[in-house]
Design a protein around this motif. Structure first.
Motif, PDB file in Angstrom:
ATOM      1  N   UNK A 103       0.831  -1.205   0.000  1.00  0.00           N
ATOM      2  CA  UNK A 103       0.000   0.000   0.000  1.00  0.00           C
ATOM      3  C   UNK A 103       0.865   1.255   0.000  1.00  0.00           C
ATOM      4  N   UNK A 104       0.567   2.223  -0.854  1.00  0.00           N
ATOM      5  CA  UNK A 104       1.335   3.475  -0.862  1.00  0.00           C
ATOM      6  C   UNK A 104       0.958   4.363   0.319  1.00  0.00           C
ATOM      7  N   UNK A 164      10.646   3.392  -2.931  1.00  0.00           N
ATOM      8  CA  UNK A 164      10.835   4.077  -4.209  1.00  0.00           C
ATOM      9  C   UNK A 164      10.059   3.427  -5.343  1.00  0.00           C
ATOM     10  N   UNK A 165       9.509   2.239  -5.108  1.00  0.00           N
ATOM     11  CA  UNK A 165       8.789   1.528  -6.159  1.00  0.00           C
ATOM     12  C   UNK A 165       7.310   1.869  -6.208  1.00  0.00           C
ATOM     13  N   UNK A 166       6.857   2.792  -5.358  1.00  0.00           N
ATOM     14  CA  UNK A 166       5.435   3.139  -5.325  1.00  0.00           C
ATOM     15  C   UNK A 166       5.280   4.646  -5.149  1.00  0.00           C
ATOM     16  N   UNK A 167       4.132   5.184  -5.527  1.00  0.00           N
ATOM     17  CA  UNK A 167       3.945   6.635  -5.437  1.00  0.00           C
ATOM     18  C   UNK A 167       3.633   7.097  -4.018  1.00  0.00           C
ATOM     19  N   UNK A 362      -5.699   4.716  -8.621  1.00  0.00           N
ATOM     20  CA  UNK A 362      -5.088   3.921  -7.553  1.00  0.00           C
ATOM     21  C   UNK A 362      -4.035   2.996  -8.153  1.00  0.00           C
ATOM     22  N   UNK A 363      -2.833   3.132  -7.666  1.00  0.00           N
ATOM     23  CA  UNK A 363      -1.753   2.255  -8.107  1.00  0.00           C
ATOM     24  C   UNK A 363      -0.756   2.031  -6.981  1.00  0.00           C
ATOM     25  N   UNK A 364      -0.056   0.907  -7.068  1.00  0.00           N
ATOM     26  CA  UNK A 364       0.939   0.545  -6.057  1.00  0.00           C
ATOM     27  C   UNK A 364       2.314   0.336  -6.663  1.00  0.00           C
ATOM     28  N   UNK A 368       0.443   2.403 -13.612  1.00  0.00           N
ATOM     29  CA  UNK A 368      -0.822   1.753 -13.281  1.00  0.00           C
ATOM     30  C   UNK A 368      -0.896   0.382 -13.930  1.00  0.00           C
ATOM     31  N   UNK A 369      -1.171  -0.623 -13.120  1.00  0.00           N
ATOM     32  CA  UNK A 369      -1.420  -1.970 -13.608  1.00  0.00           C
ATOM     33  C   UNK A 369      -2.884  -2.280 -13.291  1.00  0.00           C
ATOM     34  N   UNK A 370      -3.739  -2.234 -14.306  1.00  0.00           N
ATOM     35  CA  UNK A 370      -5.166  -2.366 -14.078  1.00  0.00           C
ATOM     36  C   UNK A 370      -5.563  -3.741 -13.557  1.00  0.00           C
ATOM     37  N   UNK A 371      -4.659  -4.709 -13.673  1.00  0.00           N
ATOM     38  CA  UNK A 371      -4.952  -6.046 -13.164  1.00  0.00           C
ATOM     39  C   UNK A 371      -4.507  -6.181 -11.714  1.00  0.00           C
ATOM     40  N   UNK A 372      -3.236  -5.960 -11.447  1.00  0.00           N
ATOM     41  CA  UNK A 372      -2.719  -6.188 -10.096  1.00  0.00           C
ATOM     42  C   UNK A 372      -3.109  -5.080  -9.121  1.00  0.00           C
TER      43      UNK A 372
END
Length: 679
Positions: A103-104, A164-167, A362-364, A368-372
Motif C-alpha cells: 500500500x502506498x 521508491x517503487x510506489x507513489x 489507484x496504483x501501487x 498503473x497496472x489495471x490487473x494487479x
C-alpha cells in the motif's frame, strides 16, 4: 519520554469519553528551524501516560459531521502554538492486517481549518488502501507557507526514499491543495499522485479575497457572522437526508431534523474555538501567497493529478478552476460533483476511495497496472452500480439461462462454472446495453466477478472531455474492466479470473441499421490459444433484446452525411484509440462514434450461457493454427446458435411486454419472479 512520543502527547489529548486508544507517533523533533524529521511510525501503548492519541482517532469510528465537530473542537481547545505535526487515526493504525500488500503512503493536507480530520468519514476505507497520515496545524501555530511546504516536502522525500517503487499520494483541500502543488513543482522527479479537493488556486477569483480585507474591521467573534462563513457552515449541515425529502415528517424524521439543528449549533461553538479571527486572517494570507506561488508554476507540475470540484462550492469557483487546471497540468483529470459544497469530504454522498478507484488513480507501482492494482468493489460500491442500472433492469427484467453439462438449458445460472479461469465470449448489443444487467446479475446470483476487456477509449483522458460527465466510465473501472491488450488478458487468466471478451468489439456495439445480432468477428483466433495456455473454459453466450427497447435512428453512415461531423469524427477516432488497425474491410480501425436511438415500449432482455468448452489438456493440440481455427469457428457458431435460440424462444414469452409484467406484479407483488418461456 522518547521525542516521538512526546510530540504525539503534546499535539492533542484523548476524548472525554476516556476510551482506550492506540496512538502512533510518526515524527520526532528535528534540529532544523522548520518541520519535523520523519521516521517510520511505531505503536505506543494506549495505556501509556506518556503518549496521548489524537481525539479524532476515536471519532473517526463513528464517521459523521457531528463527530468531526466534537473531535476537532477537542483538539482546538488545547493551547498549542505548534509546530504542525502528523498523526495517523486509530482505525488506520489497526488496519495493518486488512491493508493491501504494498500500500502506498497517503498524506492528507487540511484546508483552512487546519485540524487534519477532514477525512474522518473516509478513514476506514482509505486505511485498507493506503498508509494514511494527516497533518494537524494547531490553531495558534503561525508556520509560514514556505515552512509548511518544507515540512510536507521532507516527509514526501522520506517516504519516497523508503518505498521508491510506489507513489506518494497527497490529498490536499483548498489551501492544502496549493501546498501539494507547490511540493510537486519543487520535486518533479518524485513519483507523486495529487488529489486536489476544491483547490485554493482560485483564491483571487473568490469571495475569500474580499473577506480577507473585511475581517480587519469586524470585532471577534462577530467575524463568524459574515455571509461567506455562514454559507460555508450551513451549506454542509442543511443538506437534508434523502429519506426526509418528498414525504411527511415522522417521529424519526423529526429526530433527524433535531440532530441537524443541534449539530449546527455545536458547529458554531466549534468555529469559535478553531476559526478565531486572528487564525482566519493568518490562513487567508497563507492561501493568497500559496495561490500566487502555484499559479505561476502550474506548467512545471509533472505529477499525476486528479481535481475534485464541487458545483455548489460556497467559497471558491471550483468547477471553473478545475477546467483551468486540467488545461494547465499535463497529467490532470477532473471530476465534477454538481450538488456538493466546499466541504465535500464531510458530505454523506461522497466517497473518496471510490472516486480514486473509479478515476483509475489507484496504483501501487510506478505505472498503473489495471490487473494487479485492482481492488474488488465493496458492498457499497456494488450497490451503487446496481442502483445505476436499476431503471434498465426494471424495464427489461432480464432472463438469465444457462446450459447444464448434459446440454439441458435451464433458467438460472446453475450451468455456469464457479471456478476460473474462464473466458466468456459473446455478442455485444447496441451501446453495450447488456453489460450492467449481465455483470451484476451474474455476481449477485453466483458470486462470480466478471472482469471485462474494454476499449481504450474508456481509459483515455481526452475522451472524458467529450462525454457529458467525465466520470461516465468510472463504474466500469470500479467493476474491474481493463484496457483490451494481450498482456492484460494474460494476467487475468493467470489470476484465474472470469474474463469477458467481445471479439466483435466496438464495430458490433455500434453497428449500423439492420445489423442487429450480426457478429463482426475477425478471422484470426485471437483468444483460443491464450485460453488453452491456461486451460481456461470458453463459455459462449448470446443476448437479445436491443430491438425491443429502442430503434436506431442515425448510425455511422447517417452521421457522416451531417455538416461538421467530420470534426468530431477525427477527435473520436484518433490513432491512439483504434483497435485492429491491421484488419481489413469493415473490421478495420474500430474507433468510437455516437449513434442516435429512439425508445420503444420496453420488451425484455434474454441471456443464455452455452455449455462450457474445455481447453484444459489441449494446449499442445491448440498450438496448431488449424486446430485453433476450428475451435474458434466452433465458439462463433455456438454464439450464433445461442442468439437464434433466444430470438425464437422469446416469441413464446407471454411476459415479453412490460405492460404484461406490470400486471403480473400488481397481482403477485413487486418482488415476485416473473415467468418466461419454457427453456
Amino acid at each position: 519520554m522518547p521525542a516521538a512520543a512526546n510530540a504525539a502527547a503534546s499535539a492533542v489529548a484523548p476524548p472525554r469519553s476516556g476510551r482506550p486508544l492506540l496512538a502512533r507517533a510518526p515524527f520526532r523533533r528535528a534540529p532544523a528551524a522548520h518541520g519535523w524529521e520523519p521516521r517510520r511510525p511505531r505503536a505506543v501503548a494506549s495505556s501509556s501516560a506518556s503518549a496521548s492519541p489524537p481525539p479524532g482517532a476515536a471519532a473517526a469510528r463513528r464517521r459523521g459531521l457531528r463527530e468531526y465537530v466534537e473531535a476537532a473542537g477537542e483538539m482546538a481547545r488545547r493551547k498549542d502554538g505548534g509546530p504542525p505535526r502528523w498523526f495517523s487515526p486509530l482505525e488506520c493504525g489497526g488496519a495493518g492486517g486488512e491493508r493491501v500488500p504494498g500500500a502506498p503512503t497517503l498524506l492528507y493536507l487540511p484546508g483552512i481549518d487546519g485540524v487534519g480530520l477532514g477525512l474522518i468519514r473516509h478513514h476506514e476505507k482509505l486505511a485498507k488502501m493506503f498508509e494514511l497520515w494527516c497533518l494537524h496545524i494547531p490553531v495558534e501555530d503561525r508556520t509560514s507557507f514556505e515552512g509548511l511546504v518544507e515540512l510536507v516536502e521532507t516527509t514526501v522525500k522520506s517516504e519516497s526514499s523508503r518505498a521508491s517503487d510506489r507513489p506518494v499520494y497527497l490529498v490536499g483541500e483548498s489551501v492544502g491543495a496549493c501546498i501539494a502543488l507547490a511540493v510537486a513543482v519543487r520535486n518533479p522527479d518524485i513519483d507523486l499522485v495529487l488529489i486536489l479537493v476544491n483547490p485554493g488556486t482560485s483564491f483571487h477569483k473568490s469571495q475569500l479575497q474580499t473577506l480577507s480585507a473585511f475581517l480587519n474591521f469586524v470585532p471577534e467573534p462577530f467575524h463568524l457572522t459574515t455571509p461567506q462563513l455562514l454559507t460555508f457552515l450551513t451549506g454542509n449541515f442543511m443538506k437534508m437526508p434523502s429519506t426526509v425529502v418528498g414525504r411527511g415528517f415522522s417521529h424519526e424524521e423529526d429526530n433527524t431534523l433535531s440532530e441537524i439543528t443541534s449539530s449546527l449549533l455545536a458547529s458554531h461553538i466549534f468555529l469559535v474555538d478553531i476559526l478565531t479571527k486572528e487564525s482566519i486572517i493568518w490562513k487567508l494570507q497563507i492561501l493568497k501567497k500559496a495561490a500566487s506561488f502555484v499559479n505561476s508554476r502550474l506548467h512545471a507540475v509533472k505529477a499525476q493529478t486528479l481535481v475534485l470540484a464541487s458545483g455548489n462550492d460556497e467559497l471558491l469557483p471550483s468547477s471553473q478552476e478545475a477546467e483551468k487546471l486540467r488545461g494547465a497540468i499535463e497529467k490532470c483529470r477532473t471530476r465534477l460533483f454538481r450538488d456538493n459544497g466546499h466541504k465535500i469530504l464531510l458530505e454523506a454522498e461522497f466517497d473518496l476511495a471510490t472516486t480514486i478507484k473509479g478515476a483509475g488513480y489507484y496504483r501501487r507501482s510506478k505505472k498503473t497496472d489495471f490487473v494487479s492494482d485492482y481492488l474488488p468493489a465493496t458492498p457499497d460500491e456494488l450497490q451503487q452500480v446496481i442502483n445505476r442500472d436499476r431503471i434498465l433492469n426494471f424495464i427489461t427484467d432480464p432472463v438469465l439461462l444457462s446450459t447444464l453439462p448434459d446440454g439441458k438449458i435451464v433458467r438460472g445460472l446453475a450451468g455456469l462454472p464457479r471456478e476460473g479461469p474462464a473466458v466468456l465470449v459473446g455478442y455485444h448489443m447496441l451501446l453495450g446495453l447488456e453489460l450492467g444487467p449481465m455483470v451484476t446479475g451474474v455476481l449477485s446470483s453466483t458470486g462470480v466477478h466478471i472482469r471485462g476487456l474494454a476499449h481504450p477509449f474508456m481509459f483515455d483522458k481526452n475522451s472524458e472531455q467529450i462525454m457529458p460527465d467525465s466520470a461516465h466510465f468510472d463504474v466500469y473501472r470500479i467493476m474491474g474492466a481493463v484496457p483490451v491488450t494481450g498482456a492484460n488478458f494474460y494476467k487475468l487468466l493467470a489470476d484465474k479470473e472470469f474474463v469477458l471478451l467481445y471479439p466483435g468489439g466496438a464495430r458490433e456495439a455500434l453497428h449500423r441499421k439492420g445489423e442487429e445480432y450480426k457478429l463482426f468477428w475477425p478471422d484470426q483466433p485471437e483468444f483460443v490459444r491464450m485460453a488453452s495456455r491456461f486451460g481456461a473454459s470458453i463459455i459462449p453466450f448470446g443476448v437479445v433484446g436491443e430491438d425491443d427497447i429502442c430503434d436506431l435512428l442515425l448510425d455511422y453512415n447517417d452521421l457522416q452525411k451531417l455538416p461538421f461531423y467530420d470534426i468530431l469524427d477525427k477527435v473520436l477516432t484518433r490513432d491512439g484509440l483504434k483497435l485492429r488497425t491491421d484488419s481489413m474491410g469493415e473490421l478495420q480501425d474500430q474507433g468510437m462514434h455516437p449513434v442516435v436511438v429512439a425508445p420503444k415500449v420496453p420488451g425484455r432482455f434474454y441471456f443464455v450461457f452455452g455449455k462450457p468448452i474445455e481447453t484444459r489438456g489441449r494446449g499442445k493440440e491448440l498450438r496448431d493454427r488449424d486446430e485453433a481455427q476450428r475451435l474458434y469457428l466452433q465458439v462463433k457458431s455456438e454464439v450464433e446458435s445461442c442468439i437464434n435460440y433466444l430470438k425464437e424462444k422469446r416469441e413464446k414469452d407471454p411476459y415479453r411486454n412490460i405492460l404484461h409484467r406490470l400486471l403480473y406484479q400488481a397481482v403477485h407483488g413487486p418482488n415476485a419472479e416473473i415467468p418466461t418461456f419454457e427453456p
